[in-house]
Design a protein around this motif. Structure first.
Motif, PDB file in Angstrom:
ATOM      1  N   THR A  19       0.977  -1.368   0.537  1.00 37.09           N
ATOM      2  CA  THR A  19       0.310  -0.318  -0.272  1.00 37.09           C
ATOM      3  C   THR A  19       1.177   1.196  -0.332  1.00 37.09           C
ATOM      4  OG1 THR A  19      -0.040   0.412   2.387  1.00 37.09           O
ATOM      5  CG2 THR A  19      -2.031  -0.512   1.187  1.00 37.09           C
ATOM      6  N   TYR A  20       0.254   2.114  -0.608  1.00 37.33           N
ATOM      7  CA  TYR A  20       0.778   3.465  -0.647  1.00 37.33           C
ATOM      8  C   TYR A  20      -0.136   4.634   0.415  1.00 37.33           C
ATOM      9  CZ  TYR A  20      -2.622   5.150  -4.210  1.00 37.33           C
ATOM     10  OH  TYR A  20      -3.802   5.694  -4.411  1.00 37.33           O
ATOM     11  N   ALA A  21       1.506   5.382   1.065  1.00 36.95           N
ATOM     12  CA  ALA A  21       0.208   6.843   1.778  1.00 36.95           C
ATOM     13  C   ALA A  21       1.010   8.278   1.230  1.00 36.95           C
ATOM     14  CB  ALA A  21       0.666   6.388   3.507  1.00 36.95           C
ATOM     15  N   SER A  22       0.563   9.292   1.478  1.00 36.14           N
ATOM     16  CA  SER A  22       1.143  10.187   1.576  1.00 36.14           C
ATOM     17  C   SER A  22       0.814  11.308   2.013  1.00 36.14           C
ATOM     18  CB  SER A  22       0.855  10.298  -0.589  1.00 36.14           C
ATOM     19  OG  SER A  22       1.903  12.065  -0.486  1.00 36.14           O
ATOM     20  N   CYS A  23       1.208  12.043   2.415  1.00 38.39           N
ATOM     21  CA  CYS A  23       0.738  13.068   3.102  1.00 38.39           C
ATOM     22  C   CYS A  23       0.368  14.953   2.459  1.00 38.39           C
ATOM     23  CB  CYS A  23       1.599  13.919   3.593  1.00 38.39           C
ATOM     24  SG  CYS A  23       1.395  13.147   6.100  1.00 38.39           S
ATOM     25  N   ILE A  24       0.858  14.613   1.207  1.00 38.63           N
ATOM     26  CA  ILE A  24       1.121  15.753   0.183  1.00 38.63           C
ATOM     27  C   ILE A  24       0.072  15.493  -1.157  1.00 38.63           C
ATOM     28  CG2 ILE A  24       2.804  16.210   0.792  1.00 38.63           C
ATOM     29  CD1 ILE A  24       4.295  16.052  -1.855  1.00 38.63           C
ATOM     30  N   GLY A  25      -0.828  14.391  -1.363  1.00 32.10           N
ATOM     31  CA  GLY A  25      -1.274  13.311  -2.224  1.00 32.10           C
ATOM     32  C   GLY A  25      -0.067  13.363  -3.167  1.00 32.10           C
ATOM     33  N   ILE A  26      -0.850  12.713  -4.357  1.00 28.99           N
ATOM     34  CA  ILE A  26       0.077  12.014  -5.106  1.00 28.99           C
ATOM     35  C   ILE A  26      -0.657  12.729  -6.391  1.00 28.99           C
ATOM     36  CG2 ILE A  26       0.261  10.264  -4.414  1.00 28.99           C
ATOM     37  CD1 ILE A  26      -2.588   8.545  -6.291  1.00 28.99           C
ATOM     38  N   THR A  27       0.435  13.005  -7.269  1.00 32.84           N
ATOM     39  CA  THR A  27       0.244  13.153  -9.205  1.00 32.84           C
ATOM     40  C   THR A  27       0.702  12.506  -9.710  1.00 32.84           C
ATOM     41  OG1 THR A  27       0.130  15.794  -7.921  1.00 32.84           O
ATOM     42  CG2 THR A  27      -0.158  15.525 -10.378  1.00 32.84           C
ATOM     43  N   ASN A  28       0.561  12.025 -10.747  1.00 32.08           N
ATOM     44  CA  ASN A  28       0.843  10.472 -11.133  1.00 32.08           C
ATOM     45  C   ASN A  28       1.961   9.785 -10.640  1.00 32.08           C
ATOM     46  OD1 ASN A  28      -0.756  11.525 -13.732  1.00 32.08           O
ATOM     47  ND2 ASN A  28       0.576  13.406 -14.075  1.00 32.08           N
ATOM     48  N   LEU A  29       1.852   8.941 -10.014  1.00 25.27           N
ATOM     49  CA  LEU A  29       2.107   8.023  -8.980  1.00 25.27           C
ATOM     50  C   LEU A  29       2.605   6.586  -9.580  1.00 25.27           C
ATOM     51  CD1 LEU A  29       3.390   7.192  -6.144  1.00 25.27           C
ATOM     52  CD2 LEU A  29       1.429   5.621  -5.951  1.00 25.27           C
ATOM     53  N   TYR A  30       4.056   7.330 -10.392  1.00 25.84           N
ATOM     54  CA  TYR A  30       4.582   5.940 -10.914  1.00 25.84           C
ATOM     55  C   TYR A  30       4.839   4.536  -9.514  1.00 25.84           C
ATOM     56  CZ  TYR A  30       7.204   2.208 -13.539  1.00 25.84           C
ATOM     57  OH  TYR A  30       7.960   1.386 -14.069  1.00 25.84           O
ATOM     58  N   PHE A  31       4.212   3.814 -10.105  1.00 23.75           N
ATOM     59  CA  PHE A  31       4.563   2.280  -8.974  1.00 23.75           C
ATOM     60  C   PHE A  31       5.334   1.014 -10.108  1.00 23.75           C
ATOM     61  CE2 PHE A  31       0.833  -0.616  -9.122  1.00 23.75           C
ATOM     62  CZ  PHE A  31       0.465   0.392  -9.647  1.00 23.75           C
ATOM     63  N   LYS A  32       5.660  -0.286  -8.989  1.00 29.12           N
ATOM     64  CA  LYS A  32       5.991  -0.968  -9.922  1.00 29.12           C
ATOM     65  C   LYS A  32       6.414  -1.825  -8.929  1.00 29.12           C
ATOM     66  CE  LYS A  32      10.724   0.673 -11.131  1.00 29.12           C
ATOM     67  NZ  LYS A  32      11.910   0.622 -11.827  1.00 29.12           N
ATOM     68  N   TRP A  33       6.883  -3.351  -9.193  1.00 33.08           N
ATOM     69  CA  TRP A  33       7.252  -4.811  -8.985  1.00 33.08           C
ATOM     70  C   TRP A  33       7.869  -5.204  -9.828  1.00 33.08           C
ATOM     71  CZ3 TRP A  33       5.312  -7.046  -4.100  1.00 33.08           C
ATOM     72  CH2 TRP A  33       4.688  -6.410  -3.315  1.00 33.08           C
ATOM     73  N   GLU A  34       8.734  -5.192  -8.581  1.00 35.90           N
ATOM     74  CA  GLU A  34      10.525  -5.708  -9.433  1.00 35.90           C
ATOM     75  C   GLU A  34      10.719  -7.716  -8.683  1.00 35.90           C
ATOM     76  OE1 GLU A  34      13.365  -2.227 -11.197  1.00 35.90           O
ATOM     77  OE2 GLU A  34      12.655  -2.247  -9.230  1.00 35.90           O
TER      78      GLU A  34
END
Ligand code: NAG
Ligand code: NAG
Ligand code: NAG
Ligand code: NAG
Ligand code: NAG
Length: 226
Positions: A54-69
């Protein structure tokens, strides 16, 4: 006028306070990837496993890129990736680059988990959940989840129980052996004693008889008669 000033001043102070609190909670890291409190799993080959993140962000996200490696013996192999446009929206352009892998997360719950179906022994290893929020000028964040693939589930509690049971059983067995030995020894001792007593008794009788016969010596009686 003064009361009005005071009223106007108070919200500003509150705001400053709140900002300070938010900064101290968030710290420097605005985005955080999380693979759970127990970031490893032991799975039986052939089963399906969820790799949680899961992800958490205080400032909010914009175009959060995520990947599994997947760490394949030192080289990081990309398994899947995607981008989440803004908070609480679903990821777009989900790319999956490995067989038996499925994205099961949801932007609504900040969930970027994946499932591996029918795990094989080759699937065992370290998986990295990676996230990058462009709002933070390219800072990388990641969390690691380790997958162990086993032939059969070993239950730790069971081994402990077996150890305890065998210890207790062994103890009881030892105690029984000890008691048996003790009883046997006592029995043998009793037998020996009995035999000794018999010997003593018989010899005692002999002695007394001898003594009696000895005391009944005729020479003592003769002076009385005389
Ligand atoms: C797991 O691996 C063992 C040993 O290689 C094999 O005998 C067994 O059939 C496998 N189980 C599954 C469900 O694939
Ligand atoms: C991993 O890398 C090492 C060194 O490059 C190599 O000796 C080893 O065989 C590799 N193992 C696997 C499972 O590929
Ligand atoms: C993420 O989503 C999957 C699939 O719906 C679910 O099984 C899992 O529990 C979720 N994880 C978290 C931390 O919410
Ligand atoms: C998992 O393995 C079973 C039995 O081998 C097969 O029927 C099933 O299609 C497999 N599922 C996936 C997603 O590969
Ligand atoms: C962040 O991750 C990207 C993509 O994996 C990589 O190219 C870059 O070097 C990383 N940057 C830092 C500072 O680690």
């Amino acid at each position: 006028m003064e009361t009005h000033r005071g009223r106007k001043f108070l919200p500003d102070r509150r705001y400053t306070c709140l900002t300070l609190i938010v900064i101290s909670i968030c710290g420097i890291e605005a985005l955080e990837m999380n693979t759970g409190k127990i970031p490893f799993l032991e799975a039986v080959n052939g089963s399906d496993v969820l790799l949680p993140c899961t992800y958490a962000s205080c400032i909010g996200i914009t175009n959060l890129y995520f990947k599994w490696e997947f760490n394949d013996n030192g080289t990081m192999v990309k398994i899947m990736d995607s981008t989440i446009p803004t908070d609480f929206t679903e990821p777009s352009n989900v790319g999956v680059y490995r067989d038996r892998v499925e994205f099961v997360g949801s932007g609504k719950t900040n969930n970027v988990s994946i499932i591996i179906w029918n795990v094989t022994f080759e699937d065992a290893g370290e998986y990295t959940c990676f996230g990058k929020n462009p709002k933070e000028k390219g800072r990388n964040h990641s969390a690691i989840f380790t997958l162990y693939v086993v032939d059969e589930l070993r239950v730790v509690d069971n081994t402990l129980t077996v150890i305890i049971v065998s210890c207790v059983g062994g103890g009881i067995a030892l105690l029984m052996i000890f008691m048996l030995l003790k009883n046997f020894t006592l029995f043998v001792l009793a037998k020996i004693e009995e035999k000794n007593k018999e010997c003593l008794v018989s010899s005692g009788i002999d002695n007394t008889e001898n003594g009696l016969s000895g005391s009944k010596s005729t020479p003592k009686a003769t002076p009385k008669k005389a």
